[in-house]
Design a protein around this motif. Structure first.
Motif, mmCIF file in Angstrom:
data_model
loop_
_atom_site.group_PDB
_atom_site.id
_atom_site.type_symbol
_atom_site.label_atom_id
_atom_site.label_comp_id
_atom_site.label_asym_id
_atom_site.label_seq_id
_atom_site.Cartn_x
_atom_site.Cartn_y
_atom_site.Cartn_z
ATOM 1 N N SER A 180 1.003 -1.249 0.008
ATOM 2 C CA SER A 180 -0.030 -0.123 -0.024
ATOM 3 C C SER A 180 0.992 1.390 -0.285
ATOM 4 O O SER A 180 0.383 2.402 -0.121
ATOM 5 C CB SER A 180 -1.132 -0.201 1.287
ATOM 6 N N GLY A 181 2.134 1.097 0.178
ATOM 7 C CA GLY A 181 3.193 2.358 0.058
ATOM 8 C C GLY A 181 3.518 2.612 1.571
ATOM 9 O O GLY A 181 4.218 3.633 1.683
ATOM 10 N N LYS A 182 2.892 1.946 2.698
ATOM 11 C CA LYS A 182 3.195 2.419 4.005
ATOM 12 C C LYS A 182 4.607 1.990 4.197
ATOM 13 O O LYS A 182 5.113 0.993 4.011
ATOM 14 C CB LYS A 182 2.218 1.725 4.930
ATOM 15 N N LEU A 183 5.301 2.885 4.839
ATOM 16 C CA LEU A 183 6.909 2.940 5.156
ATOM 17 C C LEU A 183 6.895 2.368 6.771
ATOM 18 O O LEU A 183 6.266 3.015 7.480
ATOM 19 C CB LEU A 183 7.704 4.051 5.057
ATOM 20 N N SER A 184 7.952 1.685 7.186
ATOM 21 C CA SER A 184 8.343 1.499 8.449
ATOM 22 C C SER A 184 9.665 1.377 8.648
ATOM 23 O O SER A 184 10.371 0.804 7.752
ATOM 24 C CB SER A 184 7.573 0.351 9.016
ATOM 25 N N LEU A 185 10.361 1.577 9.695
ATOM 26 C CA LEU A 185 11.896 1.267 9.967
ATOM 27 C C LEU A 185 11.991 0.096 10.890
ATOM 28 O O LEU A 185 11.092 -0.450 11.524
ATOM 29 C CB LEU A 185 12.363 2.477 10.784
ATOM 30 N N GLY A 186 13.121 -0.529 10.516
ATOM 31 C CA GLY A 186 13.697 -1.619 11.359
ATOM 32 C C GLY A 186 15.117 -1.800 11.240
ATOM 33 O O GLY A 186 15.854 -0.981 10.582
ATOM 34 N N ALA A 187 15.588 -2.887 11.859
ATOM 35 C CA ALA A 187 17.039 -3.396 11.693
ATOM 36 C C ALA A 187 17.083 -4.780 11.746
ATOM 37 O O ALA A 187 16.108 -5.440 12.310
ATOM 38 C CB ALA A 187 17.812 -2.870 12.814
ATOM 39 N N ARG A 188 18.168 -5.516 11.029
ATOM 40 C CA ARG A 188 17.870 -6.832 11.207
ATOM 41 C C ARG A 188 19.524 -7.187 11.474
ATOM 42 O O ARG A 188 20.257 -6.721 10.988
ATOM 43 C CB ARG A 188 17.758 -7.219 9.627
ATOM 44 N N PRO A 189 19.712 -8.499 12.026
ATOM 45 C CA PRO A 189 21.030 -8.812 12.279
ATOM 46 C C PRO A 189 21.520 -9.613 11.281
ATOM 47 O O PRO A 189 20.797 -10.175 10.206
ATOM 48 C CB PRO A 189 20.713 -9.942 13.343
ATOM 49 N N ASN A 190 23.048 -9.743 11.137
ATOM 50 C CA ASN A 190 23.770 -10.327 10.174
ATOM 51 C C ASN A 190 23.293 -10.114 8.698
ATOM 52 O O ASN A 190 23.067 -9.031 8.450
ATOM 53 C CB ASN A 190 23.555 -11.846 10.353
ATOM 54 N N GLN A 191 22.804 -11.281 7.869
ATOM 55 C CA GLN A 191 22.400 -10.898 6.531
ATOM 56 C C GLN A 191 20.830 -11.481 6.536
ATOM 57 O O GLN A 191 20.200 -11.907 5.489
ATOM 58 C CB GLN A 191 22.788 -11.831 5.761
ATOM 59 N N ASP A 192 19.949 -11.217 7.840
ATOM 60 C CA ASP A 192 18.769 -11.663 7.786
ATOM 61 C C ASP A 192 17.924 -10.774 6.887
ATOM 62 O O ASP A 192 17.824 -9.550 7.243
ATOM 63 C CB ASP A 192 18.274 -11.820 9.203
ATOM 64 N N SER A 193 17.261 -11.205 5.879
ATOM 65 C CA SER A 193 16.494 -10.517 5.302
ATOM 66 C C SER A 193 15.132 -10.257 5.326
ATOM 67 O O SER A 193 14.443 -11.184 5.648
ATOM 68 C CB SER A 193 16.517 -11.290 3.665
ATOM 69 N N PRO A 194 14.372 -9.057 5.136
ATOM 70 C CA PRO A 194 13.123 -8.953 5.355
ATOM 71 C C PRO A 194 12.166 -9.809 4.450
ATOM 72 O O PRO A 194 10.994 -9.996 4.577
ATOM 73 C CB PRO A 194 12.711 -7.449 5.158
#
Ligand code: MN
Length: 250
Positions: A180-194
């Motif tokens: 829908s175009g909604k944005l959110s922030l995050g962080a991921r450890p190592n090479q864990d992909s969203p």
């Protein structure tokens, strides 16, 4: 476009990472943005070329870091991913997004290798394309979405950098975008992909030490701040458009 996307994934090789149809459409209304939309890669995986000279992000990101990062680190993720799936034809037949989304269904002997190296390939394939720009402020739909979802671009940058600084050890800071175009922030450890969670990346910054240590040593905050100077907003705008059209693969 969906049909063309699928067709494009049938071809192996670096050229297939750029969607010809998108470039053609883009050429009619806007400057051609090579590499801005990355097609879902499949086995045998190949290292996509940097879409600019290694020195293009100087002085914010030094050329030697770019060369090592791309030619050695990303290349190793690609080689290790190929090695992991080489003897597993049913896994090798999947596009990368499918491997990462179905990680728990893969043979346990290769699950960690696909998670780390497939994730690394996906992250870096995005990473190179959202750099090489002039930084500054976003505009158009992306700017409107940032204002809507974060209050302001300054606020988003501040929160993003905080997420990057707060990630213990290696990982990524990321702006996620949904259909829908909604944005959110995050962080991921190592090479864990969203992509493991079925999520899509609008843009992300690599906070492994290999991404900044030659120039910034332990000063991760300085690297995070400088990275915005080279963000390629026209490419990010293309990614946003693809995300809302459900054609953003990686
Ligand atoms: Mn990296």
């Amino acid at each position: 476009m969906l049909t063309l996307l699928r067709r494009a994934t049938l071809f192996a090789g670096a050229a297939a990472l750029v969607l010809p149809a998108t470039r053609k459409v883009a050429a009619q209304s806007a400057p051609v943005l090579p590499g801005s939309v990355v097609v879902d890669p499949s086995y045998p995986f190949v290292l996509p070329p940097l879409p600019y000279a290694a020195a293009a992000n100087e002085p914010s990101i030094d050329a030697q870091t770019m060369e090592l990062h791309h030619d050695k680190h990303h290349a190793a993720y690609v080689a290790n991913l190929n090695a992991a799936v080489n003897d597993h034809p049913q896994v090798a037949a999947m596009p990368l997004t499918h491997m990462l989304a179905k990680l728990n269904e893969l043979p346990d002997t290769i699950r960690t290798a696909v998670r780390n190296n497939g994730g690394g390939h996906a992250w870096h394939s995005m990473f190179w394309t959202v750099m090489g720009g002039k930084g500054g402020d976003p505009d158009g739909d992306v700017a409107a979405a940032i204002a809507r979802d974060f209050g302001s671009f300054a606020q988003m940058k501040s929160d993003f950098n905080k997420a990057g600084l707060g990630q213990f050890g290696s990982g990524w800071a990321v702006v996620l975008v949904d259909a829908s175009g909604k944005l959110s922030l995050g962080a991921r450890p190592n090479q864990d992909s969203p992509l493991m969670d079925g999520k899509r990346v609008l843009l992300g910054n690599d906070i492994w030490e290999h991404a900044y240590y030659l120039k910034y040593q332990n000063r991760r905050a300085d690297y995070l701040a400088a990275w915005w100077n080279v963000v390629n907003w026209p490419v990010v705008a293309e990614r946003y458009k693809a995300a809302t059209a459900a054609t953003l693969a990686i």
